[in-house]
Design a protein around this motif. Structure first.
Motif, PDB file in Angstrom:
ATOM      1  N   PHE A  83       0.843  -1.190   0.000  1.00  0.00           N
ATOM      2  CA  PHE A  83       0.000   0.000   0.000  1.00  0.00           C
ATOM      3  C   PHE A  83       0.885   1.249   0.000  1.00  0.00           C
ATOM      4  N   PRO A  84       0.850   2.055  -1.068  1.00  0.00           N
ATOM      5  CA  PRO A  84       1.791   3.164  -1.193  1.00  0.00           C
ATOM      6  C   PRO A  84       1.623   4.253  -0.152  1.00  0.00           C
ATOM      7  N   HIS A  85       0.425   4.386   0.444  1.00  0.00           N
ATOM      8  CA  HIS A  85       0.171   5.462   1.403  1.00  0.00           C
ATOM      9  C   HIS A  85       0.510   5.059   2.839  1.00  0.00           C
ATOM     10  N   MET A  86       0.989   3.824   3.042  1.00  0.00           N
ATOM     11  CA  MET A  86       1.312   3.337   4.375  1.00  0.00           C
ATOM     12  C   MET A  86       2.814   3.170   4.534  1.00  0.00           C
ATOM     13  N   THR A  87       3.307   3.353   5.753  1.00  0.00           N
ATOM     14  CA  THR A  87       4.713   3.083   6.028  1.00  0.00           C
ATOM     15  C   THR A  87       4.971   1.582   5.956  1.00  0.00           C
ATOM     16  N   VAL A  88       6.250   1.227   5.990  1.00  0.00           N
ATOM     17  CA  VAL A  88       6.633  -0.182   5.987  1.00  0.00           C
ATOM     18  C   VAL A  88       5.968  -0.918   7.144  1.00  0.00           C
ATOM     19  N   LEU A  89       6.044  -0.346   8.345  1.00  0.00           N
ATOM     20  CA  LEU A  89       5.458  -0.994   9.520  1.00  0.00           C
ATOM     21  C   LEU A  89       3.946  -1.123   9.379  1.00  0.00           C
ATOM     22  N   ASP A  90       3.281  -0.063   8.942  1.00  0.00           N
ATOM     23  CA  ASP A  90       1.824  -0.110   8.800  1.00  0.00           C
ATOM     24  C   ASP A  90       1.397  -1.087   7.711  1.00  0.00           C
ATOM     25  N   ASN A  91       2.190  -1.222   6.649  1.00  0.00           N
ATOM     26  CA  ASN A  91       1.878  -2.189   5.601  1.00  0.00           C
ATOM     27  C   ASN A  91       1.808  -3.603   6.154  1.00  0.00           C
ATOM     28  N   VAL A  92       2.763  -3.953   6.987  1.00  0.00           N
ATOM     29  CA  VAL A  92       2.789  -5.309   7.538  1.00  0.00           C
ATOM     30  C   VAL A  92       1.690  -5.490   8.579  1.00  0.00           C
ATOM     31  N   MET A  93       1.470  -4.473   9.414  1.00  0.00           N
ATOM     32  CA  MET A  93       0.387  -4.554  10.403  1.00  0.00           C
ATOM     33  C   MET A  93      -0.970  -4.690   9.723  1.00  0.00           C
ATOM     34  N   ALA A  94      -1.113  -4.113   8.528  1.00  0.00           N
ATOM     35  CA  ALA A  94      -2.388  -4.192   7.818  1.00  0.00           C
ATOM     36  C   ALA A  94      -2.773  -5.633   7.530  1.00  0.00           C
ATOM     37  N   ALA A  95      -1.778  -6.500   7.319  1.00  0.00           N
ATOM     38  CA  ALA A  95      -2.078  -7.908   7.067  1.00  0.00           C
ATOM     39  C   ALA A  95      -2.807  -8.528   8.254  1.00  0.00           C
ATOM     40  N   ARG A  96      -2.419  -8.150   9.455  1.00  0.00           N
ATOM     41  CA  ARG A  96      -3.100  -8.647  10.660  1.00  0.00           C
ATOM     42  C   ARG A  96      -4.486  -8.008  10.791  1.00  0.00           C
ATOM     43  N   ALA A  97      -4.597  -6.724  10.473  1.00  0.00           N
ATOM     44  CA  ALA A  97      -5.881  -6.039  10.591  1.00  0.00           C
ATOM     45  C   ALA A  97      -6.916  -6.617   9.636  1.00  0.00           C
ATOM     46  N   PHE A  98      -6.505  -6.906   8.392  1.00  0.00           N
ATOM     47  CA  PHE A  98      -7.454  -7.418   7.409  1.00  0.00           C
ATOM     48  C   PHE A  98      -7.950  -8.818   7.764  1.00  0.00           C
ATOM     49  N   ALA A  99      -7.187  -9.526   8.597  1.00  0.00           N
ATOM     50  CA  ALA A  99      -7.598 -10.875   8.990  1.00  0.00           C
ATOM     51  C   ALA A  99      -8.661 -10.856  10.084  1.00  0.00           C
ATOM     52  N   ARG A 100      -8.880  -9.681  10.687  1.00  0.00           N
ATOM     53  CA  ARG A 100      -9.862  -9.569  11.771  1.00  0.00           C
ATOM     54  C   ARG A 100     -11.273  -9.485  11.205  1.00  0.00           C
ATOM     55  N   ARG A 101     -12.208 -10.013  11.956  1.00  0.00           N
ATOM     56  CA  ARG A 101     -13.604  -9.893  11.569  1.00  0.00           C
ATOM     57  C   ARG A 101     -14.158  -8.589  12.123  1.00  0.00           C
ATOM     58  N   GLY A 102     -15.102  -8.029  11.402  1.00  0.00           N
ATOM     59  CA  GLY A 102     -15.704  -6.785  11.855  1.00  0.00           C
ATOM     60  C   GLY A 102     -15.891  -5.837  10.694  1.00  0.00           C
ATOM     61  N   LEU A 103     -16.446  -4.692  10.996  1.00  0.00           N
ATOM     62  CA  LEU A 103     -16.789  -3.734   9.947  1.00  0.00           C
ATOM     63  C   LEU A 103     -15.583  -2.991   9.422  1.00  0.00           C
ATOM     64  N   THR A 104     -14.583  -2.724  10.286  1.00  0.00           N
ATOM     65  CA  THR A 104     -13.484  -1.856   9.887  1.00  0.00           C
ATOM     66  C   THR A 104     -12.166  -2.575   9.704  1.00  0.00           C
ATOM     67  N   GLY A 105     -11.908  -3.574  10.536  1.00  0.00           N
ATOM     68  CA  GLY A 105     -10.601  -4.222  10.494  1.00  0.00           C
ATOM     69  C   GLY A 105      -9.531  -3.440  11.215  1.00  0.00           C
ATOM     70  N   TYR A 106      -9.894  -2.329  11.880  1.00  0.00           N
ATOM     71  CA  TYR A 106      -8.896  -1.543  12.601  1.00  0.00           C
ATOM     72  C   TYR A 106      -8.421  -2.293  13.836  1.00  0.00           C
ATOM     73  N   LEU A 107      -7.182  -2.016  14.234  1.00  0.00           N
ATOM     74  CA  LEU A 107      -6.610  -2.605  15.440  1.00  0.00           C
ATOM     75  C   LEU A 107      -6.578  -1.558  16.543  1.00  0.00           C
ATOM     76  N   PHE A 108      -6.962  -1.969  17.738  1.00  0.00           N
ATOM     77  CA  PHE A 108      -6.956  -1.055  18.880  1.00  0.00           C
ATOM     78  C   PHE A 108      -6.320  -1.743  20.074  1.00  0.00           C
TER      79      PHE A 108
END
Length: 259
Positions: free
Chosen positions: A83-108
């Motif tokens: 994802f070009p708009h995300m940092t290296v760290l956020d790109n990898v964290m996004a893989a974990r977020a997208f695996a979550r169930r829910g409406l947003t996939g955000y991590l808190f």
């Protein structure tokens, strides 16, 4: 672990794959070679679940492979899927977020802290610990491919699918990536399927080599028959004559063969 039983794939009247029956044990590193358009990437998509078989069965642990990607299967393409708009760290964290169930996939909260820690550990392992805050456009081609591999591995897949991941890299960088993938395969105890156009690369990386080609041809109906696995070879146990025959099929220069 994985078994194909009389697997066929058609797109309308065009037959891409036909009569594929093969089994793979957990922990194998299978490399797939063949001429352009012979169905290698299509087979990878069947494994991933983004395509479904027209006929036959594809089984994982005795059950049909799910017809959508899941955490068991990670994939890395030749074109960097970052994802070009995300940092290296956020790109990898996004893989974990997208695996979550829910409406947003955000991590808190705790979930975000755990994902960040796992992502940082993996990025250090693939040699990007110094680049956590950089964006993809600030990375070299080899670094972006390392990032894509880290994305795929964060979900801890059992199967890693690589679709010509090093084709766009310079030879020196490719050698570094070869070593990285071998280390990750062993340390993460992965089962790997890798498509490559380079026979030499296929023999170097894999424990097993599949050659895809058509066994039947009809000049009047070129789409009537699909490709199958014409060679299924354990790496290191193939005679020179067999290697020469494969290279002739792939129309690769003979001097690439090594004893």
């Amino acid at each position: 672990m994985l078994e194909a039983r009389n697997l066929w794939k058609r797109y309308g009247d065009k037959v891409v794959l036909e009569r594929i029956s093969v089994s793979v044990q957990e922990g194998e590193f299978v490399t797939l070679v063949g001429t352009s358009g012979c169905g290698k990437s299509t087979f990878l998509k069947l494994l991933l679940g983004t395509e479904t078989a027209s006929e036959g069965q594809l089984l994982l642990d005795g059950q049909p492979v799910r017809d959508e990607p899941d955490s068991d299967r990670g994939i890395v393409f030749q074109q960097y899927s970052v994802f070009p708009h995300m940092t290296v760290l956020d790109n990898v964290m996004a893989a974990r977020a997208f695996a979550r169930r829910g409406l947003t996939g955000y991590l808190f909260g705790q979930a975000r802290r755990e994902a960040q820690g796992a992502a940082m550990e993996l990025l250090h392992k693939v040699g990007l610990g110094h680049a956590l805050k950089l964006y993809p456009h600030q990375l070299s081609g080899g670094m972006r491919q390392r990032l894509a591999i880290a994305q795929a591995l964060l979900a801890k897949p059992r199967i890693l699918l690589l679709d010509e991941p090093f084709g766009a890299l310079d030879p020196g960088i490719r050698a570094d990536m070869h070593q990285l993938v071998l280390e990750l395969w062993q340390s993460h105890q992965l089962t790997v399927f890798m498509v490559t156009h380079d026979l030499k690369e296929g023999f170097y990386l894999g424990t097993r080599l599949w050659v895809f080609d058509k066994l039947r041809h009809d000049p009047q109906a070129p789409d009537a028959y699909g490709a199958g696995i014409t060679y299924d070879l354990p790496v290191g146990k193939s005679d020179r004559q067999t290697l020469q025959a494969i290279q002739a099929d792939l129309k690769e220069p003979q001097h690439d063969i090594q004893n």
